[in-house]
Design an enzyme around this catalytic site. Structure first.
Site, PDB file in Angstrom:
ATOM      1  N   ASP A 134       0.795  -1.234   0.000  1.00 55.86           N
ATOM      2  CA  ASP A 134       0.000   0.000   0.000  1.00 55.86           C
ATOM      3  C   ASP A 134       0.828   1.286   0.000  1.00 55.86           C
ATOM      4  OD1 ASP A 134       0.960  -0.596   2.510  1.00 55.86           O
ATOM      5  OD2 ASP A 134      -0.790   0.182   3.568  1.00 55.86           O
ATOM      6  N   GLU A 260      10.835  -4.014  13.024  1.00 60.50           N
ATOM      7  CA  GLU A 260      11.986  -3.745  12.156  1.00 60.50           C
ATOM      8  C   GLU A 260      13.274  -3.781  12.971  1.00 60.50           C
ATOM      9  OE1 GLU A 260       9.243  -1.926  12.393  1.00 60.50           O
ATOM     10  OE2 GLU A 260       8.389  -1.573  10.400  1.00 60.50           O
TER      11      GLU A 260
HETATM   12  C1  UGA Z   1       3.405  -0.476   9.399  1.00 57.76           C
HETATM   13  C2  UGA Z   1       4.648  -0.864   8.598  1.00 57.76           C
HETATM   14  O1  UGA Z   1       4.722  -0.017   7.445  1.00 57.76           O
HETATM   15  C3  UGA Z   1       4.520  -2.327   8.181  1.00 57.76           C
HETATM   16  O2  UGA Z   1       5.596  -2.686   7.358  1.00 57.76           O
HETATM   17  C4  UGA Z   1       4.463  -3.184   9.429  1.00 57.76           C
HETATM   18  O3  UGA Z   1       4.229  -4.539   9.066  1.00 57.76           O
HETATM   19  C5  UGA Z   1       3.300  -2.712  10.285  1.00 57.76           C
HETATM   20  O4  UGA Z   1       3.357  -1.319  10.562  1.00 57.76           O
HETATM   21  C6  UGA Z   1       3.303  -3.496  11.593  1.00 57.76           C
HETATM   22  O5  UGA Z   1       3.832  -2.991  12.589  1.00 57.76           O
HETATM   23  O6  UGA Z   1       2.843  -4.642  11.559  1.00 57.76           O
HETATM   24  P1  UGA Z   1       0.900  -0.404   8.289  1.00 57.76           P
HETATM   25  O7  UGA Z   1       0.776   0.486   7.135  1.00 57.76           O
HETATM   26  O8  UGA Z   1       0.209   0.010   9.545  1.00 57.76           O
HETATM   27  O9  UGA Z   1       2.381  -0.758   8.513  1.00 57.76           O
HETATM   28  O10 UGA Z   1       0.445  -1.925   7.936  1.00 57.76           O
HETATM   29  P2  UGA Z   1      -0.364  -2.478   6.703  1.00 57.76           P
HETATM   30  O11 UGA Z   1      -0.032  -1.727   5.471  1.00 57.76           O
HETATM   31  O12 UGA Z   1      -1.786  -2.612   7.088  1.00 57.76           O
HETATM   32  O13 UGA Z   1       0.260  -3.954   6.568  1.00 57.76           O
HETATM   33  C7  UGA Z   1       1.581  -4.207   6.183  1.00 57.76           C
HETATM   34  C8  UGA Z   1       1.622  -5.279   5.092  1.00 57.76           C
HETATM   35  O14 UGA Z   1       1.006  -6.476   5.587  1.00 57.76           O
HETATM   36  C9  UGA Z   1       0.857  -4.882   3.824  1.00 57.76           C
HETATM   37  O15 UGA Z   1       1.557  -5.311   2.683  1.00 57.76           O
HETATM   38  C10 UGA Z   1      -0.477  -5.632   3.953  1.00 57.76           C
HETATM   39  O16 UGA Z   1      -1.051  -5.990   2.709  1.00 57.76           O
HETATM   40  C11 UGA Z   1      -0.052  -6.873   4.739  1.00 57.76           C
HETATM   41  N1  UGA Z   1      -1.152  -7.411   5.582  1.00 57.76           N
HETATM   42  C12 UGA Z   1      -1.902  -6.592   6.362  1.00 57.76           C
HETATM   43  C13 UGA Z   1      -1.399  -8.766   5.563  1.00 57.76           C
HETATM   44  O17 UGA Z   1      -0.740  -9.530   4.841  1.00 57.76           O
HETATM   45  N2  UGA Z   1      -2.429  -9.265   6.343  1.00 57.76           N
HETATM   46  C14 UGA Z   1      -3.209  -8.469   7.119  1.00 57.76           C
HETATM   47  O18 UGA Z   1      -4.135  -8.987   7.806  1.00 57.76           O
HETATM   48  C15 UGA Z   1      -2.925  -7.093   7.131  1.00 57.76           C
HETATM   49 MN    MN Z   2       0.775   0.174   5.120  1.00 58.02          MN
END
Ligand code: UGA
Ligand code: MN
Length: 326
Positions: A134, A260
């Site tokens: 995203d 991270e």
């Molecule tokens: C922030 C960081 O940018 C992420 O890299 C990190 O994993 C996350 O915090 C964390 O602490 O877990 P954020 O934008 O809040 O990220 O997270 P998302 O964009 O919702 O998810 C990160 C990635 O995991 C995305 O590629 C999303 O597609 C994936 N994701 C999300 C899943 O594979 N499963 C889920 O249920 C939710």
């Molecule tokens: Mn994100």
């Protein structure tokens, strides 16, 4: 198609650079089903299509691979591997809770690391980057586009050869492809600030090859006490380092915001970090690269699309997306 285009360019006296000996960039992307999934994946795909020697590891957070993502990848034009790894229900964000209450993408990134450890050629020069589906990525994060235009668009001349030499030297300095261990750079719109960034010490007026820029600290707003206060989008790792450290992986148990840091602490020290993007704009070659934005990646979170009429139509048995991938 590409072969034909290269042949046509050659016929017209233009040469295309041979990119096959560049280090490979493995891009690891966790992804999960939601209304805007395909929209997000296409934005990332459109960037990766510009990047030579890239391999996309797309990992679905699902029990099995979806037809939607399978079709998307098949027609994406990006060299890829399609994987899947479900997050157990107890680790999924509950519908009404804020997203940060559970770590996201953890097991999916680990599945891709396992795949690399089993399948990647250990002798292959390569770098690994964790690109969430995203965010907004500029092409320059992966590749110096100016060099590409120049190499493709100009007949060889002494002037252009000089130019190529300068730019290829900056390549090593600027982009993640040239990461010896772990490289870091600023990430825009994250952690409650305009930009989170490593602070660098760069020696001015010396060749980049001779003066290694160093990370001296970080400028961040949120939890600055973290040893590596960077977002997932702000670093890349040499594949070798991951193969040499088979236990390096992401943990569901990491404290919020420390995922991270916990990962990086196992494989690198602050002194070893290689800053990109920011420091290099200040070196002697800056007149060739000043067009580059300092921030090359932005952390984004999409607003959920308004689907209220879709819900209504669904109740009437007239949902709009039957038989079409959206
Ligand atoms: C922030 C960081 O940018 C992420 O890299 C990190 O994993 C996350 O915090 C964390 O602490 O877990 P954020 O934008 O809040 O990220 O997270 P998302 O964009 O919702 O998810 C990160 C990635 O995991 C995305 O590629 C999303 O597609 C994936 N994701 C999300 C899943 O594979 N499963 C889920 O249920 C939710
Ligand atoms: Mn994100």
């Amino acid at each position: 198609m590409i072969r034909e285009l290269k042949a046509q360019l050659l016929t017209n006296g233009l040469s295309v650079p041979d990119t096959s000996n560049l280090p490979t960039i493995f891009v690891i992307t966790p992804t999960y089903a939601r209304p805007n999934q395909l929209a997000e994946l296409n934005r990332l795909r459109n960037v990766l299509l510009h990047i030579p020697q890239v391999w996309w590891l797309l990992v679905e957070d699902r029990e099995e691979k979806s037809e939607l993502v399978k079709n998307f990848l098949t027609h994406s034009g990006v060299p890829h591997t399609h994987l899947h790894q479900p997050t157990p229900p107890e680790w999924k964000v509950k519908d009404k809770s804020p997203r940060w209450t559970k770590p996201r993408g953890v097991l999916q990134r680990n599945a891709a690391l396992d795949w690399l450890r089993k399948n990647a050629d250990p002798h292959l020069p390569a770098v690994v980057y964790f690109a969430d589906d995203d965010n907004s990525y500029s092409i320059e994060l992966f590749q110096e586009v100016f060099a590409e235009w120049h190499l493709i668009g100009t007949r060889a001349s002494s002037r252009s050869l000089f130019f190529i030499t300068v730019v290829s030297r900056c390549h090593r300095c600027l982009t993640m492809r040239w990461t010896s261990q772990v490289s870091v750079w600023p990430v825009g719109l994250v952690g409650g600030v305009m930009v989170e960034r490593p602070l660098c010490l760069c020696r001015q007026g010396v060749e980049p090859d001779q003066a290694r820029p160093m990370v001296t600290g970080w400028l961040v707003g949120w939890k600055p006490e973290r040893p590596f206060p960077t977002d997932m989008a702000g670093f890349a790792v040499n594949l070798r380092l991951l193969l040499d450290n088979p236990d390096a992986s992401f943990s569901l148990e990491s404290e919020i915001g420390f995922m991270e840091t916990d990962f990086l602490s196992r494989i690198v020290t602050k002194e070893e970090l290689e800053p990109k993007a920011e420091c290099c704009t200040k070196n002697t070659h800056s007149r060739y690269i000043h067009h580059l934005a300092v921030v090359l990646v932005w952390h984004m979170n999409a607003v959920n699309p308004n689907l209220k009429d879709e819900v209504r139509l669904r109740q009437l048995g007239r949902q709009t997306d039957i038989g079409i991938d959206v």
